[in-house]
Design a protein around this motif. Structure first.
Motif, PDB file in Angstrom:
ATOM      1  N   HIS A  87      11.949   1.494   2.832  1.00 14.68           N
ATOM      2  CA  HIS A  87      11.626   0.689   1.025  1.00 14.68           C
ATOM      3  C   HIS A  87      12.587  -0.290   1.376  1.00 14.68           C
ATOM      4  O   HIS A  87      12.547  -1.423   0.545  1.00 14.68           O
ATOM      5  CB  HIS A  87      12.508   1.860   0.066  1.00 14.68           C
ATOM      6  CG  HIS A  87      12.148   1.644  -1.179  1.00 14.68           C
ATOM      7  ND1 HIS A  87      11.373   1.332  -2.336  1.00 14.68           N
ATOM      8  CD2 HIS A  87      13.441   0.657  -2.249  1.00 14.68           C
ATOM      9  CE1 HIS A  87      11.340   0.746  -2.596  1.00 14.68           C
ATOM     10  NE2 HIS A  87      12.726  -0.016  -3.183  1.00 14.68           N
ATOM     11  N   THR A  88      13.690  -0.495   1.605  1.00 17.17           N
ATOM     12  CA  THR A  88      14.250  -2.264   1.696  1.00 17.17           C
ATOM     13  C   THR A  88      13.393  -2.687   2.489  1.00 17.17           C
ATOM     14  O   THR A  88      13.084  -3.830   2.147  1.00 17.17           O
ATOM     15  CB  THR A  88      15.816  -2.080   2.632  1.00 17.17           C
ATOM     16  OG1 THR A  88      17.040  -1.070   1.697  1.00 17.17           O
ATOM     17  CG2 THR A  88      16.375  -3.736   2.972  1.00 17.17           C
TER      18      THR A  88
ATOM     19  N   GLY B 100       1.092  -1.073   0.208  1.00 19.02           N
ATOM     20  CA  GLY B 100      -0.038   0.314   0.187  1.00 19.02           C
ATOM     21  C   GLY B 100       1.135   1.091   0.032  1.00 19.02           C
ATOM     22  O   GLY B 100       1.888   1.402  -0.879  1.00 19.02           O
ATOM     23  N   ARG B 101       0.091   2.794   1.023  1.00 21.91           N
ATOM     24  CA  ARG B 101       0.637   3.471   0.885  1.00 21.91           C
ATOM     25  C   ARG B 101       1.016   4.582   1.915  1.00 21.91           C
ATOM     26  O   ARG B 101       0.542   4.059   2.670  1.00 21.91           O
ATOM     27  CB  ARG B 101       0.280   4.323  -0.154  1.00 21.91           C
ATOM     28  CG  ARG B 101      -1.083   5.082   0.090  1.00 21.91           C
ATOM     29  CD  ARG B 101      -1.476   6.139  -1.032  1.00 21.91           C
ATOM     30  NE  ARG B 101      -2.823   6.677  -1.119  1.00 21.91           N
ATOM     31  CZ  ARG B 101      -3.463   7.535  -0.576  1.00 21.91           C
ATOM     32  NH1 ARG B 101      -2.160   8.643  -1.816  1.00 21.91           N
ATOM     33  NH2 ARG B 101      -4.337   7.984  -0.991  1.00 21.91           N
TER      34      ARG B 101
ATOM     35  N   VAL C 210       5.774  -1.020  -0.191  1.00 24.29           N
ATOM     36  CA  VAL C 210       5.659   0.655   0.306  1.00 24.29           C
ATOM     37  C   VAL C 210       5.249   1.260  -0.741  1.00 24.29           C
ATOM     38  O   VAL C 210       6.714   1.346  -0.668  1.00 24.29           O
ATOM     39  CB  VAL C 210       5.181   0.741   1.846  1.00 24.29           C
ATOM     40  CG1 VAL C 210       4.322   1.901   2.452  1.00 24.29           C
ATOM     41  CG2 VAL C 210       4.703  -1.005   2.942  1.00 24.29           C
ATOM     42  N   GLN C 211       4.731   2.519  -1.438  1.00 25.99           N
ATOM     43  CA  GLN C 211       5.139   3.580  -1.807  1.00 25.99           C
ATOM     44  C   GLN C 211       4.550   4.843  -0.374  1.00 25.99           C
ATOM     45  O   GLN C 211       3.855   4.907   0.177  1.00 25.99           O
ATOM     46  CB  GLN C 211       3.860   3.959  -2.388  1.00 25.99           C
ATOM     47  CG  GLN C 211       3.995   2.500  -3.629  1.00 25.99           C
ATOM     48  CD  GLN C 211       3.130   3.199  -4.928  1.00 25.99           C
ATOM     49  OE1 GLN C 211       2.107   3.582  -5.073  1.00 25.99           O
ATOM     50  NE2 GLN C 211       3.654   2.105  -6.238  1.00 25.99           N
ATOM     51  N   VAL C 212       5.509   5.383  -0.620  1.00 23.01           N
ATOM     52  CA  VAL C 212       5.843   6.449   0.229  1.00 23.01           C
ATOM     53  C   VAL C 212       5.493   7.936  -0.477  1.00 23.01           C
ATOM     54  O   VAL C 212       5.845   8.166  -1.030  1.00 23.01           O
ATOM     55  CB  VAL C 212       7.228   7.230   1.482  1.00 23.01           C
ATOM     56  CG1 VAL C 212       6.473   7.608   2.646  1.00 23.01           C
ATOM     57  CG2 VAL C 212       6.245   5.141   1.951  1.00 23.01           C
ATOM     58  N   SER C 213       4.721   9.021  -0.089  1.00 27.77           N
ATOM     59  CA  SER C 213       4.373  10.482  -0.773  1.00 27.77           C
ATOM     60  C   SER C 213       5.115  11.388   0.074  1.00 27.77           C
ATOM     61  O   SER C 213       3.800  11.087   1.731  1.00 27.77           O
ATOM     62  CB  SER C 213       3.479  10.613  -0.844  1.00 27.77           C
ATOM     63  OG  SER C 213       2.655  10.750  -0.118  1.00 27.77           O
TER      64      SER C 213
END
Length: 307
Positions: free
Chosen positions: A120-121, A97-98, A126-129
């Motif tokens: 991220h590793t 998800g995010r 998981v996407q981060v904004s």
């Protein structure tokens, strides 16, 4: 307002009302919501028809007492949906998800990049904004459900607890330091007391909550009359003015970044001042595992940056 009219209210109409009041403009609300301005006007008219009362004053645009009631209802609905969304994300394990992260400027340029690289590793799916904003704006977006985690701060002399329904966790203690030009008469001292800077020209950073009246209170020196000559929107501006020899300042150590060869930063003598940095999220029984791990990563990288 009758019970039947309340039952006829549509949450989408309430959201339109909130956007119009927040922007103070029908056209600006229309751009945000993806409607035409006439469509927004029609929705407000329909809301007033269903409520049986005017909900907006048109010039200037502001909520009437009936509109304020409906804005409270809109916020309650949004809060409930945001809380439910967080709970459901947690129940889905939080490994995909995010994450929508908010951070103030000095955190966004220092501790956030390293923490996101680590996340991220650990969670490649998981996407981060990231949105760069100050604490009050972060609280607002958390309450609206538009953000999952925000970094905020306050100072020990001016505590600023978050709104209800938000939970904050201490990430770091960031000491405030005095910053003077490299050739300043006090640059050779190990610590600097504010009273010794009472007659200096200052630059303040009101957007970062460091105002001159706070310094006057801290100095506790009769006749403290520091001259506020400049105000900067961020600490990079503050550093630039100090480096040019125009003024002195105080700022949190984290905001120094990689520093500037033409300024000298020294700890404050008593009374000292500390900026407390927090991770803030909606207060729920469950939270996505990736969000909780990101909190811990941010704390670890803040400790490293300040050690």
């Amino acid at each position: 307002m009758s019970l039947n009219s309340v039952h006829g209210l549509d949450p989408r109409l309430l959201a339109t009302l909130e956007a119009v009041v927040r922007h103070g403009s029908f056209s600006a609300a229309a751009r945000e919501l993806g409607y035409s301005a006439p469509a927004v006007s029609q929705q407000i008219a329909e809301l007033e028809r269903r409520a049986g009362l005017r909900v907006l004053e048109r010039r200037p645009v502001r909520a009437t007492p009936a509109g304020e009631v409906l804005l409270g209802a809109e916020q309650s609905v949004r809060n409930a949906l945001a809380t439910a969304s967080v709970e459901l994300d947690a129940m889905r394990a939080g490994t995909a998800g995010r994450i929508r992260l908010g951070a103030f400027a000095s955190a966004a340029t220092s501790i956030v990049p390293q923490a996101l690289a680590q996340l991220h590793t650990a969670y490649p799916h998981v996407q981060v904004s990231l949105s760069q904003l100050e604490p009050e704006a972060g609280y607002h977006r958390l309450k609206r459900g538009d953000m999952d985690l925000a970094l905020s701060y306050d100072y020990d002399f001016i505590p600023d607890p978050p709104p209800r329904m938000l939970r904050r966790t201490l990430v770091a203690r960031d000491p405030v330091v005095a910053v003077v030009p490299e050739h300043h008469r006090l640059a050779g001292r190990e610590v600097i007391d504010l009273a010794s800077l009472a007659a200096e020209t200052w630059i303040a950073a009101p957007e970062a909550a460091l105002r001159l009246e706070l310094l006057s209170q801290m100095a506790q020196t009769p006749g403290f009359r520091a001259r506020l000559q400049y105000e900067g929107d961020d600490f990079n501006t503050v550093l630039g003015f100090v480096a040019a020899g125009l003024c002195v300042a105080v700022m949190p150590r984290l905001a120094l970044g990689r520093g500037n060869a033409r300024v000298v930063a020294r700890p404050l003598a008593e009374p000292q001042l500390t900026r407390f940095i927090y991770a803030v999220r909606i207060d729920t029984r469950h939270a996505p595992r990736a969000v909780l791990d990101l909190e811990r990563m941010l704390a670890a990288h803040a400790l490293s940056a300040l050690s």
